[in-house]
Design a protein around this motif. Structure first.
Motif, mmCIF file in Angstrom:
data_model
loop_
_atom_site.group_PDB
_atom_site.id
_atom_site.type_symbol
_atom_site.label_atom_id
_atom_site.label_comp_id
_atom_site.label_asym_id
_atom_site.label_seq_id
_atom_site.Cartn_x
_atom_site.Cartn_y
_atom_site.Cartn_z
ATOM 1 N N ARG A 53 0.638 -1.304 0.042
ATOM 2 C CA ARG A 53 -0.059 0.049 0.181
ATOM 3 C C ARG A 53 0.770 1.188 -0.049
ATOM 4 N N VAL A 54 1.858 1.105 0.721
ATOM 5 C CA VAL A 54 2.775 2.354 0.741
ATOM 6 C C VAL A 54 3.402 2.669 -0.560
ATOM 7 N N TYR A 55 3.990 1.413 -1.048
ATOM 8 C CA TYR A 55 4.771 1.641 -2.491
ATOM 9 C C TYR A 55 3.540 1.953 -3.766
ATOM 10 N N LEU A 56 2.378 1.424 -3.565
ATOM 11 C CA LEU A 56 1.506 1.767 -4.504
ATOM 12 C C LEU A 56 1.040 3.269 -4.373
ATOM 13 N N GLY A 57 0.677 3.526 -3.126
ATOM 14 C CA GLY A 57 0.261 4.823 -2.995
ATOM 15 C C GLY A 57 1.137 6.021 -3.394
ATOM 16 N N ARG A 58 2.424 5.908 -3.004
ATOM 17 C CA ARG A 58 3.736 6.681 -3.330
ATOM 18 C C ARG A 58 3.698 6.766 -4.877
ATOM 19 N N HIS A 59 3.746 5.622 -5.541
ATOM 20 C CA HIS A 59 3.694 5.526 -7.031
ATOM 21 C C HIS A 59 2.513 6.441 -7.661
ATOM 22 N N TYR A 60 1.340 6.029 -7.318
ATOM 23 C CA TYR A 60 0.111 6.720 -7.719
ATOM 24 C C TYR A 60 0.290 8.234 -7.706
ATOM 25 N N SER A 65 1.174 13.821 -9.372
ATOM 26 C CA SER A 65 1.759 15.033 -8.962
ATOM 27 C C SER A 65 2.661 15.516 -9.710
ATOM 28 N N LYS A 66 3.526 14.486 -10.566
ATOM 29 C CA LYS A 66 4.671 14.769 -11.234
ATOM 30 C C LYS A 66 4.437 14.721 -12.861
ATOM 31 N N TYR A 67 3.455 14.123 -13.089
ATOM 32 C CA TYR A 67 3.391 13.990 -14.719
ATOM 33 C C TYR A 67 1.924 14.080 -15.142
ATOM 34 N N ARG A 96 -7.813 6.853 -7.831
ATOM 35 C CA ARG A 96 -6.641 6.744 -6.700
ATOM 36 C C ARG A 96 -7.200 7.111 -5.260
ATOM 37 N N ASN A 97 -8.212 7.740 -5.161
ATOM 38 C CA ASN A 97 -9.070 8.079 -4.009
ATOM 39 C C ASN A 97 -9.796 6.771 -3.508
ATOM 40 N N SER A 98 -10.457 6.273 -4.445
ATOM 41 C CA SER A 98 -11.014 5.035 -4.336
ATOM 42 C C SER A 98 -10.207 3.931 -3.872
ATOM 43 N N PHE A 99 -9.013 3.925 -4.392
ATOM 44 C CA PHE A 99 -8.113 2.631 -4.004
ATOM 45 C C PHE A 99 -7.500 2.856 -2.566
ATOM 46 N N ILE A 100 -7.399 4.197 -2.136
ATOM 47 C CA ILE A 100 -6.772 4.374 -0.765
ATOM 48 C C ILE A 100 -8.118 4.169 0.132
ATOM 49 N N ILE A 101 -9.079 4.413 -0.080
ATOM 50 C CA ILE A 101 -10.357 3.976 0.746
ATOM 51 C C ILE A 101 -10.737 2.521 0.899
ATOM 52 N N ASP A 102 -10.684 1.955 -0.186
ATOM 53 C CA ASP A 102 -10.836 0.511 -0.346
ATOM 54 C C ASP A 102 -9.780 -0.268 0.319
ATOM 55 N N PHE A 103 -8.547 0.245 0.188
ATOM 56 C CA PHE A 103 -7.348 -0.490 0.945
ATOM 57 C C PHE A 103 -7.562 -0.377 2.379
ATOM 58 N N ILE A 104 -7.887 0.970 2.695
ATOM 59 C CA ILE A 104 -8.035 1.075 4.220
ATOM 60 C C ILE A 104 -9.227 -0.049 4.861
ATOM 61 N N GLU A 105 -10.323 -0.047 4.200
ATOM 62 C CA GLU A 105 -11.241 -0.779 4.329
ATOM 63 C C GLU A 105 -11.083 -2.236 4.432
ATOM 64 N N TYR A 106 -10.177 -2.605 3.624
ATOM 65 C CA TYR A 106 -9.457 -4.025 3.378
ATOM 66 C C TYR A 106 -8.772 -4.356 4.613
ATOM 67 N N GLN A 107 -7.893 -3.484 5.129
ATOM 68 C CA GLN A 107 -6.749 -3.601 6.037
ATOM 69 C C GLN A 107 -7.543 -3.743 7.343
ATOM 70 N N VAL A 145 -7.387 -0.723 -12.779
ATOM 71 C CA VAL A 145 -8.111 0.407 -13.537
ATOM 72 C C VAL A 145 -6.943 1.693 -13.371
ATOM 73 N N LEU A 146 -6.241 1.681 -12.470
ATOM 74 C CA LEU A 146 -5.250 2.796 -12.223
ATOM 75 C C LEU A 146 -4.159 2.625 -13.305
ATOM 76 N N LYS A 147 -3.740 1.029 -13.539
ATOM 77 C CA LYS A 147 -2.682 0.763 -14.478
ATOM 78 C C LYS A 147 -3.435 1.234 -15.791
ATOM 79 N N GLU A 148 -4.671 0.845 -16.091
ATOM 80 C CA GLU A 148 -5.106 1.220 -17.420
ATOM 81 C C GLU A 148 -4.948 2.727 -17.579
#
Length: 164
Positions: A53-60, A65-67, A96-107, A145-148
């Motif tokens: 989660r930390v890795y993907l969160g930073r990546h996304y 923010s940079k591209y 990305r926001n959904s990913f963050i919320i969904d990951f927290i719910e999963y955790q 979806v984020l990868k796509e």
């Protein structure tokens, strides 16, 4: 993440996917007898997923923010508005926001699962496991979806480059 998911599925393979509450006596026995191994595996998955989660969160966040965002800002400043790039930025940000919320719910679900006593409550444990698997699938679909959307961004940028 897929590697960890595969390990989790392999270790939990004895639990057939049945509707919630439909746990056979054999499954209850298997869960109770293998409770310590299951918990150890779940803790490993929990630790690995936290790192992921930390890795993907930073990546996304970096991609956005940079591209994606700076390119759109630059295009707007130069009155070269590209609706495809703007729509992709919006989709990426929302997903990305959904990913963050969904990951927290999963955790949270995984933490609750690990805290459940599988020796004395195998049926409850199994029902929570089914819910955690569903939540994990939601997180996985977010990452797909984020990868796509990243690939879409690359294609849109290539198209823009050809227009210039």
């Amino acid at each position: 993440m897929k590697k960890i998911f595969f390990l989790f599925v392999m270790m939990m393979g004895f639990c057939l996917v049945l509707p919630a509450g439909a746990v056979s006596e054999g499954q209850k026995t298997a869960i109770s007898e293998n409770c310590d191994k299951i918990k150890e595996t779940l803790r490993t998955v929990q630790h690995q997923d936290s790192r992921t989660r930390v890795y993907l969160g930073r990546h996304y966040e970096t991609v956005l923010s940079k591209y994606i965002t700076p390119l759109n800002v630059r295009l707007v400043e130069n009155t070269m508005i590209n609706s495809g790039l703007m729509d992709n930025q919006d989709s990426f940000s929302r997903t990305r926001n959904s990913f963050i919320i969904d990951f927290i719910e999963y955790q949270k679900g995984l933490e609750d699962l690990v805290a459940t006593d599988c020796k004395t409550e195998p049926e409850n444990f199994y029902n929570k496991l089914v819910k955690v698997r569903e939540r994990r699938n939601v997180v996985e679909s977010d990452t797909v979806v984020l990868k796509e959307l990243i690939m879409t961004q690359l294609n849109l940028v290539k198209g823009l480059r050809e227009q210039l």
